[in-house]
Design an enzyme around this catalytic site. Structure first.
Site, mmCIF file in Angstrom:
data_model
loop_
_atom_site.group_PDB
_atom_site.id
_atom_site.type_symbol
_atom_site.label_atom_id
_atom_site.label_comp_id
_atom_site.label_asym_id
_atom_site.label_seq_id
_atom_site.Cartn_x
_atom_site.Cartn_y
_atom_site.Cartn_z
ATOM 1 N N ASP A 70 0.824 -1.224 0.002
ATOM 2 C CA ASP A 70 0.160 0.058 -0.003
ATOM 3 C C ASP A 70 0.887 1.091 -0.064
ATOM 4 O OD1 ASP A 70 -2.321 1.490 0.330
ATOM 5 O OD2 ASP A 70 -2.840 1.055 2.060
ATOM 6 N N TRP A 72 2.925 8.044 -2.465
ATOM 7 C CA TRP A 72 4.468 7.950 -2.764
ATOM 8 C C TRP A 72 4.890 8.905 -3.981
ATOM 9 C CZ3 TRP A 72 7.575 7.042 -7.127
ATOM 10 C CH2 TRP A 72 8.967 6.817 -6.749
ATOM 11 N N HIS A 89 2.756 3.274 -8.866
ATOM 12 C CA HIS A 89 2.725 1.957 -9.390
ATOM 13 C C HIS A 89 3.893 1.334 -9.923
ATOM 14 C CE1 HIS A 89 -1.223 2.301 -7.646
ATOM 15 N NE2 HIS A 89 -1.883 2.882 -8.821
ATOM 16 N N SER A 113 -6.848 -6.366 -5.879
ATOM 17 C CA SER A 113 -8.001 -6.926 -5.246
ATOM 18 C C SER A 113 -9.394 -7.002 -5.702
ATOM 19 C CB SER A 113 -8.239 -6.173 -4.005
ATOM 20 O OG SER A 113 -8.870 -4.875 -4.026
ATOM 21 N N ASN A 143 -10.731 -3.756 -6.270
ATOM 22 C CA ASN A 143 -9.782 -2.413 -7.166
ATOM 23 C C ASN A 143 -10.444 -2.226 -8.441
ATOM 24 O OD1 ASN A 143 -6.487 -3.501 -6.044
ATOM 25 N ND2 ASN A 143 -7.733 -2.025 -5.101
ATOM 26 N N ARG A 170 -11.743 1.368 -9.062
ATOM 27 C CA ARG A 170 -10.856 2.532 -9.348
ATOM 28 C C ARG A 170 -10.915 2.871 -10.975
ATOM 29 N NH1 ARG A 170 -5.140 2.025 -6.119
ATOM 30 N NH2 ARG A 170 -6.132 1.464 -4.400
ATOM 31 N N ARG A 219 1.657 -4.876 6.374
ATOM 32 C CA ARG A 219 0.910 -3.936 5.436
ATOM 33 C C ARG A 219 1.838 -2.642 5.544
ATOM 34 N NH1 ARG A 219 -5.184 -2.719 4.392
ATOM 35 N NH2 ARG A 219 -4.898 -0.929 2.865
ATOM 36 N N ARG A 241 -5.356 -2.294 8.749
ATOM 37 C CA ARG A 241 -6.846 -3.204 8.301
ATOM 38 C C ARG A 241 -6.297 -4.110 7.065
ATOM 39 N NH1 ARG A 241 -7.750 1.980 6.162
ATOM 40 N NH2 ARG A 241 -7.332 2.300 4.265
ATOM 41 N N LEU A 242 -6.918 -5.219 7.125
ATOM 42 C CA LEU A 242 -6.679 -6.580 6.474
ATOM 43 C C LEU A 242 -7.367 -6.174 4.804
ATOM 44 C CD1 LEU A 242 -6.850 -9.519 9.000
ATOM 45 C CD2 LEU A 242 -4.902 -8.051 8.087
HETATM 46 C C1 FPP Z 1 -1.601 0.192 -3.242
HETATM 47 O O1 FPP Z 1 -1.351 1.685 -3.655
HETATM 48 C C2 FPP Z 1 -1.331 -0.549 -4.088
HETATM 49 C C3 FPP Z 1 -1.774 -1.326 -5.314
HETATM 50 C C4 FPP Z 1 -3.226 -1.133 -5.125
HETATM 51 C C5 FPP Z 1 -1.437 -2.186 -6.352
HETATM 52 C C6 FPP Z 1 -0.152 -2.774 -6.074
HETATM 53 C C7 FPP Z 1 0.426 -2.953 -7.305
HETATM 54 C C8 FPP Z 1 1.679 -2.966 -7.603
HETATM 55 C C9 FPP Z 1 2.799 -2.653 -6.658
HETATM 56 C C10 FPP Z 1 2.040 -3.045 -9.082
HETATM 57 C C11 FPP Z 1 1.662 -4.263 -9.697
HETATM 58 C C12 FPP Z 1 2.428 -5.590 -9.413
HETATM 59 C C13 FPP Z 1 2.979 -6.389 -9.962
HETATM 60 C C14 FPP Z 1 3.106 -7.744 -9.227
HETATM 61 C C15 FPP Z 1 3.325 -6.337 -11.175
HETATM 62 P P1 FPP Z 1 -2.570 2.842 -3.660
HETATM 63 O O2 FPP Z 1 -2.442 3.031 -5.076
HETATM 64 O O3 FPP Z 1 -3.621 2.365 -2.845
HETATM 65 O O4 FPP Z 1 -1.566 3.674 -2.665
HETATM 66 P P2 FPP Z 1 -2.308 5.162 -1.945
HETATM 67 O O5 FPP Z 1 -3.441 4.437 -0.851
HETATM 68 O O6 FPP Z 1 -1.099 5.812 -1.413
HETATM 69 O O7 FPP Z 1 -3.143 5.889 -3.071
#
Ligand code: FPP
Length: 242
Positions: free
Chosen positions: A22, A27, A39, A67, A70, A73, A190, A196-197
Protein backbone atom coordinates in the site's frame (compact mmCIF):
# COMPACT_ATOMS: atom_id res chain seq x y z
CA UNK A 1 19.36 -5.36 -12.94
CA UNK A 2 20.09 -2.60 -10.45
CA UNK A 3 20.02 -2.56 -6.69
CA UNK A 4 21.05 -6.15 -6.36
CA UNK A 5 22.43 -7.31 -3.04
CA UNK A 6 22.61 -10.70 -1.51
CA UNK A 7 20.38 -11.23 1.48
CA UNK A 8 21.47 -13.91 3.85
CA UNK A 9 19.37 -12.38 6.67
CA UNK A 10 17.60 -14.93 8.88
CA UNK A 11 13.88 -15.55 8.57
CA UNK A 12 13.52 -16.49 12.27
CA UNK A 13 11.64 -19.61 11.32
CA UNK A 14 9.12 -17.80 9.13
CA UNK A 15 8.25 -19.81 6.05
CA UNK A 16 5.50 -17.70 4.52
CA UNK A 17 5.24 -13.90 4.47
CA UNK A 18 2.41 -11.99 2.81
CA UNK A 19 2.36 -8.28 2.07
CA UNK A 20 -0.44 -5.79 1.50
CA UNK A 21 1.47 -3.41 -0.75
CA UNK A 22 0.00 0.00 0.00
CA UNK A 23 1.06 3.59 -0.52
CA UNK A 24 2.01 3.78 -4.21
CA UNK A 25 -0.31 6.75 -4.75
CA UNK A 26 0.99 8.66 -1.73
CA UNK A 27 4.59 7.98 -2.75
CA UNK A 28 3.87 9.55 -6.14
CA UNK A 29 1.92 12.48 -4.65
CA UNK A 30 4.81 13.37 -2.34
CA UNK A 31 6.94 13.72 -5.46
CA UNK A 32 4.25 15.52 -7.45
CA UNK A 33 4.21 12.63 -9.90
CA UNK A 34 1.18 10.89 -11.44
CA UNK A 35 -0.15 7.82 -9.61
CA UNK A 36 1.22 5.66 -12.41
CA UNK A 37 4.77 6.60 -11.37
CA UNK A 38 3.96 5.25 -7.90
CA UNK A 39 2.73 1.94 -9.29
CA UNK A 40 5.79 1.71 -11.54
CA UNK A 41 8.05 2.26 -8.55
CA UNK A 42 5.89 -0.32 -6.76
CA UNK A 43 6.84 -2.91 -9.36
CA UNK A 44 10.53 -2.21 -8.62
CA UNK A 45 9.79 -2.87 -4.97
CA UNK A 46 8.11 -6.16 -5.95
CA UNK A 47 11.31 -7.16 -7.79
CA UNK A 48 13.60 -6.24 -4.89
CA UNK A 49 11.41 -7.94 -2.33
CA UNK A 50 10.92 -11.14 -4.33
CA UNK A 51 14.69 -11.35 -4.80
CA UNK A 52 15.36 -10.78 -1.12
CA UNK A 53 12.77 -13.39 -0.14
CA UNK A 54 14.42 -15.95 -2.40
CA UNK A 55 17.89 -15.11 -1.13
CA UNK A 56 16.73 -15.40 2.48
CA UNK A 57 15.24 -18.79 1.71
CA UNK A 58 11.61 -17.94 2.46
CA UNK A 59 9.33 -20.66 1.14
CA UNK A 60 6.53 -18.32 0.13
CA UNK A 61 6.02 -14.61 -0.44
CA UNK A 62 2.42 -13.65 -1.24
CA UNK A 63 1.82 -10.16 -2.65
CA UNK A 64 -1.56 -8.40 -2.87
CA UNK A 65 -1.30 -6.84 -6.34
CA UNK A 66 -4.95 -6.37 -7.35
CA UNK A 67 -7.98 -6.92 -5.18
CA UNK A 68 -11.46 -7.90 -6.29
CA UNK A 69 -12.45 -4.40 -5.10
CA UNK A 70 -9.78 -2.57 -7.13
CA UNK A 71 -12.10 -2.63 -10.18
CA UNK A 72 -13.78 0.37 -8.52
CA UNK A 73 -10.73 2.51 -9.39
CA UNK A 74 -10.85 4.68 -12.52
CA UNK A 75 -10.63 2.63 -15.71
CA UNK A 76 -7.34 4.28 -16.65
CA UNK A 77 -5.70 3.20 -13.37
CA UNK A 78 -7.02 -0.38 -13.72
CA UNK A 79 -5.60 -0.49 -17.21
CA UNK A 80 -2.23 0.92 -15.98
CA UNK A 81 -2.04 -1.80 -13.33
CA UNK A 82 -2.87 -4.54 -15.84
CA UNK A 83 -0.22 -3.14 -18.22
CA UNK A 84 2.39 -3.18 -15.46
CA UNK A 85 1.49 -6.75 -14.61
CA UNK A 86 1.84 -7.78 -18.24
CA UNK A 87 5.25 -6.11 -18.46
CA UNK A 88 6.32 -7.64 -15.16
CA UNK A 89 5.62 -11.15 -16.45
CA UNK A 90 7.34 -10.44 -19.77
CA UNK A 91 10.41 -8.86 -18.18
CA UNK A 92 10.82 -10.96 -15.07
CA UNK A 93 9.84 -14.48 -16.02
CA UNK A 94 13.40 -15.17 -17.19
CA UNK A 95 14.74 -14.15 -13.78
CA UNK A 96 12.18 -16.33 -12.02
CA UNK A 97 13.32 -19.23 -14.18
CA UNK A 98 17.03 -18.48 -13.66
CA UNK A 99 16.54 -18.40 -9.89
CA UNK A 100 14.17 -21.38 -9.92
CA UNK A 101 11.40 -19.36 -8.25
CA UNK A 102 7.93 -20.83 -8.64
CA UNK A 103 5.18 -18.39 -9.60
CA UNK A 104 1.71 -18.91 -8.24
CA UNK A 105 -1.38 -16.77 -8.58
CA UNK A 106 -4.19 -16.60 -6.05
CA UNK A 107 -7.54 -14.99 -6.72
CA UNK A 108 -10.03 -15.29 -9.52
CA UNK A 109 -7.47 -14.33 -12.19
CA UNK A 110 -9.37 -16.22 -14.90
CA UNK A 111 -11.77 -13.26 -15.04
CA UNK A 112 -8.94 -11.03 -16.36
CA UNK A 113 -8.29 -10.33 -20.04
CA UNK A 114 -7.86 -13.69 -21.86
CA UNK A 115 -4.44 -12.77 -23.27
CA UNK A 116 -3.21 -11.91 -19.77
CA UNK A 117 -4.69 -15.16 -18.43
CA UNK A 118 -2.75 -17.06 -21.10
CA UNK A 119 0.49 -15.30 -20.12
CA UNK A 120 -0.10 -16.08 -16.48
CA UNK A 121 -0.91 -19.75 -17.17
CA UNK A 122 2.25 -20.04 -19.28
CA UNK A 123 4.38 -18.48 -16.51
CA UNK A 124 2.82 -20.78 -13.89
CA UNK A 125 3.44 -23.85 -16.06
CA UNK A 126 7.04 -22.87 -16.82
CA UNK A 127 7.93 -22.47 -13.15
CA UNK A 128 5.70 -25.22 -11.73
CA UNK A 129 8.54 -27.56 -10.74
CA UNK A 130 10.76 -24.90 -9.20
CA UNK A 131 11.43 -24.20 -5.55
CA UNK A 132 12.02 -23.92 -2.68
CA UNK A 133 10.70 -20.34 -3.01
CA UNK A 134 7.23 -19.57 -4.35
CA UNK A 135 6.14 -16.03 -5.14
CA UNK A 136 2.35 -15.93 -5.07
CA UNK A 137 0.71 -12.90 -6.66
CA UNK A 138 -2.85 -12.11 -5.59
CA UNK A 139 -4.83 -10.97 -8.64
CA UNK A 140 -8.52 -10.18 -8.60
CA UNK A 141 -8.26 -11.60 -5.09
CA UNK A 142 -10.66 -11.12 -2.22
CA UNK A 143 -10.72 -13.39 0.78
CA UNK A 144 -14.50 -13.50 0.96
CA UNK A 145 -14.67 -14.39 -2.74
CA UNK A 146 -12.03 -17.11 -2.21
CA UNK A 147 -14.03 -18.58 0.70
CA UNK A 148 -17.29 -18.41 -1.25
CA UNK A 149 -15.66 -20.20 -4.20
CA UNK A 150 -14.31 -22.85 -1.83
CA UNK A 151 -17.82 -23.26 -0.33
CA UNK A 152 -19.25 -23.75 -3.83
CA UNK A 153 -16.69 -26.46 -4.63
CA UNK A 154 -17.40 -28.26 -1.36
CA UNK A 155 -21.16 -27.97 -1.87
CA UNK A 156 -20.79 -29.50 -5.34
CA UNK A 157 -18.75 -32.36 -3.88
CA UNK A 158 -21.38 -32.90 -1.19
CA UNK A 159 -24.18 -32.87 -3.77
CA UNK A 160 -22.27 -35.45 -5.80
CA UNK A 161 -21.85 -37.59 -2.69
CA UNK A 162 -18.05 -37.19 -2.71
CA UNK A 163 -17.96 -35.74 0.81
CA UNK A 164 -20.38 -35.93 3.74
CA UNK A 165 -21.30 -32.69 5.55
CA UNK A 166 -19.77 -34.05 8.77
CA UNK A 167 -16.41 -34.40 7.06
CA UNK A 168 -16.27 -30.67 6.24
CA UNK A 169 -13.80 -29.33 8.79
CA UNK A 170 -11.01 -26.74 8.59
CA UNK A 171 -8.74 -29.07 6.60
CA UNK A 172 -11.43 -29.67 3.97
CA UNK A 173 -11.95 -25.92 3.61
CA UNK A 174 -8.21 -25.14 3.49
CA UNK A 175 -7.80 -27.73 0.73
CA UNK A 176 -10.15 -25.73 -1.52
CA UNK A 177 -8.56 -22.32 -0.96
CA UNK A 178 -6.34 -20.73 -3.60
CA UNK A 179 -3.41 -20.97 -1.18
CA UNK A 180 -3.48 -24.77 -1.07
CA UNK A 181 0.07 -26.10 -1.08
CA UNK A 182 1.61 -22.99 0.48
CA UNK A 183 2.98 -23.20 4.03
CA UNK A 184 0.91 -21.65 6.85
CA UNK A 185 1.05 -17.84 6.81
CA UNK A 186 3.53 -16.71 9.47
CA UNK A 187 3.74 -12.98 8.97
CA UNK A 188 1.39 -10.49 7.34
CA UNK A 189 2.85 -7.07 6.56
CA UNK A 190 0.95 -3.95 5.52
CA UNK A 191 2.83 -0.90 4.36
CA UNK A 192 2.00 2.82 4.44
CA UNK A 193 0.61 3.07 7.96
CA UNK A 194 -2.89 1.68 7.36
CA UNK A 195 -3.94 -0.98 9.85
CA UNK A 196 -6.59 -3.15 8.25
CA UNK A 197 -6.73 -6.43 6.33
CA UNK A 198 -8.81 -5.21 3.36
CA UNK A 199 -10.24 -8.66 2.55
CA UNK A 200 -6.77 -10.25 2.31
CA UNK A 201 -6.08 -13.80 3.52
CA UNK A 202 -8.65 -13.65 6.32
CA UNK A 203 -8.68 -17.43 6.80
CA UNK A 204 -4.92 -17.88 6.37
CA UNK A 205 -4.10 -15.07 8.84
CA UNK A 206 -5.89 -16.78 11.74
CA UNK A 207 -2.58 -17.21 13.65
CA UNK A 208 -0.26 -14.97 11.65
CA UNK A 209 1.73 -12.21 13.25
CA UNK A 210 0.70 -8.79 11.93
CA UNK A 211 3.28 -6.12 11.15
CA UNK A 212 2.41 -2.57 10.14
CA UNK A 213 5.01 -0.16 8.85
CA UNK A 214 4.79 3.48 7.75
CA UNK A 215 7.14 2.73 4.85
CA UNK A 216 5.34 3.37 1.57
CA UNK A 217 5.40 0.32 -0.71
CA UNK A 218 7.73 1.85 -3.39
CA UNK A 219 10.34 2.38 -0.62
CA UNK A 220 10.15 -1.25 0.56
CA UNK A 221 13.21 -3.46 0.06
CA UNK A 222 15.14 -6.39 1.50
CA UNK A 223 16.19 -4.36 4.57
CA UNK A 224 12.57 -3.49 5.39
CA UNK A 225 11.64 -7.15 5.00
CA UNK A 226 14.56 -8.16 7.24
CA UNK A 227 13.38 -5.68 9.93
CA UNK A 228 9.85 -7.11 9.81
CA UNK A 229 11.27 -10.62 10.19
CA UNK A 230 13.44 -9.50 13.14
CA UNK A 231 10.29 -8.24 14.85
CA UNK A 232 8.57 -11.53 13.97
CA UNK A 233 11.48 -13.30 15.70
CA UNK A 234 10.73 -11.37 18.91
CA UNK A 235 7.04 -12.32 18.96
CA UNK A 236 5.83 -15.17 21.14
CA UNK A 237 3.37 -17.32 19.21
CA UNK A 238 0.97 -19.29 21.33
CA UNK A 239 -1.75 -20.43 18.92
CA UNK A 240 -4.35 -20.16 21.66
CA UNK A 241 -2.27 -22.13 24.16
CA UNK A 242 -0.23 -20.83 27.10
C1 FPP B 1 -1.68 0.31 -3.31
O1 FPP B 1 -1.28 1.61 -3.51
C2 FPP B 1 -1.21 -0.58 -4.33
C3 FPP B 1 -2.00 -1.21 -5.25
C4 FPP B 1 -3.45 -1.05 -5.36
C5 FPP B 1 -1.47 -2.12 -6.24
C6 FPP B 1 -0.14 -2.75 -5.98
C7 FPP B 1 0.45 -2.94 -7.29
C8 FPP B 1 1.74 -2.89 -7.60
C9 FPP B 1 2.82 -2.77 -6.63
C10 FPP B 1 2.15 -2.95 -9.04
C11 FPP B 1 1.74 -4.17 -9.79
C12 FPP B 1 2.23 -5.44 -9.20
C13 FPP B 1 2.87 -6.43 -9.84
C14 FPP B 1 3.07 -7.75 -9.17
C15 FPP B 1 3.38 -6.27 -11.20
P1 FPP B 1 -2.40 2.73 -3.59
O2 FPP B 1 -2.56 3.06 -5.01
O3 FPP B 1 -3.63 2.27 -2.89
O4 FPP B 1 -1.69 3.86 -2.81
P2 FPP B 1 -2.38 5.03 -1.96
O5 FPP B 1 -3.19 4.38 -0.87
O6 FPP B 1 -1.20 5.79 -1.44
O7 FPP B 1 -3.21 5.82 -2.94
Amino acid sequence: MTDHRSFSAPTYGARHVAIIMDGNGRWAKKRMLPRFAGHKAGVEAVRRTARAAQEMGLEALTLYAFSSENWKRPESEVSDLMGLLRRFILADLAEFEANRVRLKVIGNYRALDPSLVAMIDDAIARTADFGPTTVAVALNYGSQDELARAAQTIARKAAAGEITPDAIGPDAVAAELDTVGLPPLDLLIRTSGEQRLSNFMLWQAAYSELYFTDTLWPDFNGDTLARALEEFGRRERRYGGL
